[in-house]
Write a protein that holds these residues in place. Structure first.
Motif, mmCIF file in Angstrom:
data_model
loop_
_atom_site.group_PDB
_atom_site.id
_atom_site.type_symbol
_atom_site.label_atom_id
_atom_site.label_comp_id
_atom_site.label_asym_id
_atom_site.label_seq_id
_atom_site.Cartn_x
_atom_site.Cartn_y
_atom_site.Cartn_z
ATOM 1 N N ALA A 71 -125.341 49.231 27.664
ATOM 2 C CA ALA A 71 -124.111 48.540 28.053
ATOM 3 C C ALA A 71 -122.953 49.535 28.082
ATOM 4 O O ALA A 71 -123.010 50.608 27.465
ATOM 5 C CB ALA A 71 -123.805 47.393 27.093
ATOM 6 N N GLU A 72 -121.921 49.164 28.792
ATOM 7 C CA GLU A 72 -120.712 49.983 28.887
ATOM 8 C C GLU A 72 -119.662 49.477 27.908
ATOM 9 O O GLU A 72 -119.438 48.268 27.792
ATOM 10 C CB GLU A 72 -120.151 49.938 30.307
ATOM 11 C CG GLU A 72 -118.899 50.802 30.499
ATOM 12 C CD GLU A 72 -118.316 50.708 31.892
ATOM 13 O OE1 GLU A 72 -117.272 51.337 32.155
ATOM 14 O OE2 GLU A 72 -118.912 49.983 32.719
ATOM 15 N N VAL A 73 -119.048 50.410 27.199
ATOM 16 C CA VAL A 73 -117.976 50.061 26.271
ATOM 17 C C VAL A 73 -116.693 49.842 27.066
ATOM 18 O O VAL A 73 -116.250 50.725 27.805
ATOM 19 C CB VAL A 73 -117.777 51.168 25.218
ATOM 20 C CG1 VAL A 73 -116.650 50.797 24.266
ATOM 21 C CG2 VAL A 73 -119.069 51.417 24.456
ATOM 22 N N ARG A 74 -116.106 48.649 26.909
ATOM 23 C CA ARG A 74 -114.873 48.320 27.613
ATOM 24 C C ARG A 74 -113.778 47.985 26.599
ATOM 25 O O ARG A 74 -114.058 47.405 25.550
ATOM 26 C CB ARG A 74 -115.083 47.131 28.554
ATOM 27 C CG ARG A 74 -116.075 47.403 29.673
ATOM 28 C CD ARG A 74 -116.213 46.189 30.574
ATOM 29 N NE ARG A 74 -117.142 46.424 31.665
ATOM 30 C CZ ARG A 74 -116.826 46.998 32.812
ATOM 31 N NH1 ARG A 74 -115.570 47.367 33.019
ATOM 32 N NH2 ARG A 74 -117.731 47.191 33.748
ATOM 33 N N PRO A 75 -112.528 48.332 26.920
ATOM 34 C CA PRO A 75 -111.435 47.964 26.014
ATOM 35 C C PRO A 75 -111.198 46.463 26.042
ATOM 36 O O PRO A 75 -111.417 45.802 27.064
ATOM 37 C CB PRO A 75 -110.244 48.737 26.586
ATOM 38 C CG PRO A 75 -110.568 48.905 28.040
ATOM 39 C CD PRO A 75 -112.066 49.061 28.104
ATOM 40 N N ARG A 76 -110.772 45.905 24.903
ATOM 41 C CA ARG A 76 -110.469 44.475 24.880
ATOM 42 C C ARG A 76 -109.311 44.160 25.824
ATOM 43 O O ARG A 76 -109.332 43.166 26.545
ATOM 44 C CB ARG A 76 -110.124 44.042 23.461
ATOM 45 C CG ARG A 76 -109.470 42.661 23.380
ATOM 46 C CD ARG A 76 -109.527 42.078 22.003
ATOM 47 N NE ARG A 76 -110.889 41.705 21.649
ATOM 48 C CZ ARG A 76 -111.205 41.070 20.528
ATOM 49 N NH1 ARG A 76 -110.258 40.759 19.652
ATOM 50 N NH2 ARG A 76 -112.454 40.757 20.265
ATOM 51 N N TRP A 77 -108.277 44.996 25.805
ATOM 52 C CA TRP A 77 -107.139 44.793 26.690
ATOM 53 C C TRP A 77 -107.024 45.972 27.635
ATOM 54 O O TRP A 77 -107.141 47.126 27.222
ATOM 55 C CB TRP A 77 -105.832 44.649 25.897
ATOM 56 C CG TRP A 77 -105.876 43.662 24.788
ATOM 57 C CD1 TRP A 77 -105.734 43.916 23.452
ATOM 58 C CD2 TRP A 77 -106.075 42.254 24.889
ATOM 59 N NE1 TRP A 77 -105.832 42.774 22.716
ATOM 60 C CE2 TRP A 77 -106.043 41.725 23.583
ATOM 61 C CE3 TRP A 77 -106.287 41.385 25.952
ATOM 62 C CZ2 TRP A 77 -106.205 40.380 23.319
ATOM 63 C CZ3 TRP A 77 -106.453 40.033 25.682
ATOM 64 C CH2 TRP A 77 -106.405 39.544 24.388
ATOM 65 N N SER A 78 -106.774 45.672 28.881
ATOM 66 C CA SER A 78 -106.542 46.699 29.897
ATOM 67 C C SER A 78 -105.603 46.101 30.931
ATOM 68 O O SER A 78 -105.920 45.070 31.539
ATOM 69 C CB SER A 78 -107.860 47.132 30.549
ATOM 70 O OG SER A 78 -107.635 48.079 31.566
ATOM 71 N N ALA A 79 -104.430 46.729 31.097
ATOM 72 C CA ALA A 79 -103.424 46.101 31.944
ATOM 73 C C ALA A 79 -102.573 47.147 32.635
ATOM 74 O O ALA A 79 -102.356 48.250 32.115
ATOM 75 C CB ALA A 79 -102.544 45.164 31.126
ATOM 76 N N GLU A 80 -102.097 46.763 33.804
ATOM 77 C CA GLU A 80 -101.048 47.511 34.485
ATOM 78 C C GLU A 80 -99.709 46.959 34.004
ATOM 79 O O GLU A 80 -99.399 45.784 34.229
ATOM 80 C CB GLU A 80 -101.156 47.358 36.005
ATOM 81 C CG GLU A 80 -102.090 48.332 36.676
ATOM 82 C CD GLU A 80 -101.996 48.259 38.191
ATOM 83 O OE1 GLU A 80 -102.547 49.152 38.845
ATOM 84 O OE2 GLU A 80 -101.382 47.317 38.712
ATOM 85 N N ILE A 81 -98.942 47.790 33.331
ATOM 86 C CA ILE A 81 -97.643 47.367 32.843
ATOM 87 C C ILE A 81 -96.665 47.438 34.009
ATOM 88 O O ILE A 81 -96.417 48.513 34.570
ATOM 89 C CB ILE A 81 -97.165 48.251 31.676
ATOM 90 C CG1 ILE A 81 -98.273 48.369 30.614
ATOM 91 C CG2 ILE A 81 -95.887 47.704 31.093
ATOM 92 C CD1 ILE A 81 -98.742 47.052 30.072
ATOM 93 N N ARG A 82 -96.108 46.282 34.375
ATOM 94 C CA ARG A 82 -95.218 46.188 35.533
ATOM 95 C C ARG A 82 -93.774 45.953 35.095
ATOM 96 O O ARG A 82 -93.519 45.385 34.025
ATOM 97 C CB ARG A 82 -95.672 45.074 36.472
ATOM 98 C CG ARG A 82 -97.056 45.317 37.071
ATOM 99 C CD ARG A 82 -97.538 44.134 37.883
ATOM 100 N NE ARG A 82 -98.856 44.396 38.468
ATOM 101 C CZ ARG A 82 -99.036 44.872 39.695
ATOM 102 N NH1 ARG A 82 -97.975 45.112 40.471
ATOM 103 N NH2 ARG A 82 -100.247 45.112 40.147
#
Length: 383
Positions: A71-82
Motif C-alpha cells: 500500500a501507499e502511505v498517504r497523509p491524512r490531510w493534503s490541501a491547496e491553501i488558497r
C-alpha cells in the motif's frame, strides 16, 4: 552325342553351384548359432545407485495466519491553501518555501491590510450608529408606555408604542454587528497561516504578486498522521481474526525491514466497486514512526487466525501441477496434493497430511519423480 554331353555338363555345373550355395548358407547359420551360444553376458556385482533427492524435515505445528498487502502511505490531510481575500502580497515567510516543515498557525503570507482595516473602521462606525438608533427607539417606546400608564388608558396598537421602530433598530444593530464580524474576519484572513502541521510541497505565489480570492498559494501535506488503504480478497479476509478494528499491524519496507506499526481504524464495511475486494483503513502516527514517510510504498503485515496441525514448507516444493513430494520411512516417494492455507514470503502453510510426523519433504521436485520410486534422501535441514 556331343550336344547331349554339353547339356549334361551344364546341368552338372548348375547343380554344383546350387549345392555350394546351400552349403555356404548352412555354414553361416551354424557359425552364427555358435557365436550366439558362446556370447558372454557381463554381470555387475554392484547395484544401480539410487537417485539423490534434497529433502527437508518439516514438523507439524500451530501457525498464525498472516497476510501481506502492499500500500501507499498517504497523509491524512493534503490541501491547496488558497487566498480567502484578494490583495497585494507584501510578505512571504520562509515557512512558505517548498520543503519547509510548519506547525499549525505558522504565518505563510501577508496580504496588504489597508482596504480591510478601512472596512473594519466603517463597520465599527455603522455599528455605533445602529446602537444609537436603537437607544433612540428604546427611549421613544419607554416614553410612550409611561404616557399611556399616566393617562390610565391602553395603547391602541404597536405603532402608538413605536414598537416596529424598536424592532427595526434592533435588527439594524444585529446587521451592523454581523458586518463588522465579517470585516474583522477578512482583515484576519490577510495573514495566511497553516491550518495544520505538515510540509510545504509547492509554492505558487511570490512576493509582490497580487492574488485574487480563491487563488492557490501553497500545497501543504500532513506530516504527523498518515493513512493507508488496503485491499484484500475474500479468501484473505476470511483468514483475519475478526473484528479487526483496533488491531496493530507491522509496516515493512521492500527489503522486509520493520519501519513501524499502524492501527486498523475500520474495514470490511463495503467492497471496492472495481476490484470487488474488501477495503481496510489504517492510520499511522508519524511522530511514533519516524521511518515512515508520506508517498512511501510499504508492505503491511496483518495477523490472522491460528490454524492447528500445519506444515510450513518452502514454495519451491510445489510443482507446476500443484503437487508436493514426500519421502516415506522406506525412502519411497509419495505424491500429495496439499491443502494450502496461505502464502507467506517464500513459504507456503498447508494443512498437515494424515500420517506420522515428522515429514520429509522433497524441496526441489523433478519431473522424473514417480510414486513409489526408491530414492536416496539428503536432509538439508529441519523445517
Amino acid at each position: 552325342m556331343i550336344r547331349e554331353t554339353t547339356e549334361q555338363r551344364a546341368k552338372a555345373t548348375m547343380w554344383l553351384w546350387i549345392v555350394l550355395a546351400f552349403g555356404l548358407l548352412a555354414a553361416v547359420v551354424v557359425l552364427l548359432s555358435k557365436v550366439e551360444d558362446t556370447a558372454d553376458v557381463a554381470r555387475s556385482k554392484t547395484a544401480t545407485p539410487l537417485q539423490p533427492v534434497s529433502a527437508r524435515v518439516v514438523n507439524v505445528a500451530d501457525t498464525e495466519a498472516s497476510i501481506e498487502v502492499w500500500a501507499e502511505v498517504r497523509p491524512r490531510w493534503s490541501a491547496e491553501i488558497r487566498a480567502t481575500v484578494g490583495g497585494h502580497v507584501i510578505e512571504v515567510s520562509n515557512a512558505a518555501l517548498a520543503g519547509q516543515r510548519v506547525d499549525t498557525g505558522t504565518t505563510l503570507f501577508q496580504i496588504e491590510r489597508i482596504h480591510y482595516e478601512t472596512a473594519v473602521a466603517t463597520g465599527e462606525l455603522a455599528l455605533s450608529e445602529a446602537q444609537l438608533a436603537l437607544l433612540r427607539a428604546q427611549n421613544k417606546t419607554t416614553l410612550a408606555q409611561k404616557r399611556f400608564e399616566r393617562d390610565g388608558i391602553e395603547p391602541p396598537n404597536e405603532l402608538a408604542l413605536h414598537l416596529p421602530e424598536l424592532r427595526i433598530a434592533e435588527s439594524g444593530v444585529a446587521s451592523a454587528e454581523a458586518q463588522l464580524r465579517a470585516a474583522v474576519r477578512q482583515l484576519d484572513e490577510t495573514t495566511v497561516t497553516a491550518p495544520f502541521s505538515g510540509f510545504v510541497t509547492n509554492r505558487m505565489i511570490s512576493l509582490g504578486q497580487t492574488v485574487a480570492a480563491g487563488e492557490p498559494m501553497v500545497t501543504l501535506v500532513d506530516g504527523t498522521m498518515f493513512e493507508l488503504t488496503l485491499e484484500v480478497s475474500r479468501e484473505n479476509w476470511a483468514l483475519l481474526d475478526h473484528p479487526i478494528s483496533g488491531q496493530t499491524t507491522r509496516i515493512e519496507d521492500m527489503a522486509g525491514n520493520l519501519l513501524g506499526t499502524a492501527t486498523v481504524r475500520e474495514g470490511g464495511g463495503f467492497l471496492d466497486p472495481q476490484t470487488r475486494q474488501y477495503r481496510i483503513f489504517l492510520e499511522v502516527a508519524g511522530g511514533e514512526n519516524q521511518a515512515i514517510l508520506s508517498g512511501d510504498f510499504v508492505r503491511v503485515v496483518l495477523s490472522g487466525r491460528m490454524f492447528p496441525n500445519t506444515l510450513n514448507v518452502p514454495e519451491t516444493a510445489l510443482t507446476r501441477e500443484g503437487h508436493m513430494w514426500f519421502i516415506d520411512p522406506d525412502n519411497r516417494l509419495v505424491r500429495l496434493s496439499p491443502d494450502i492455507i496461505f502464502r507467506r514470503a517464500d513459504h507456503i502453510v498447508i494443512h498437515a497430511p494424515n500420517g506420522d510426523a515428522p515429514w520429509r519433504l522433497a524441496v526441489t521436485p523433478l519431473a522424473s519423480f514417480l510414486p513409489g520410486q526408491l530414492v536416496a534422501p539428503r536432509i538439508a535441514g529441519d523445517g
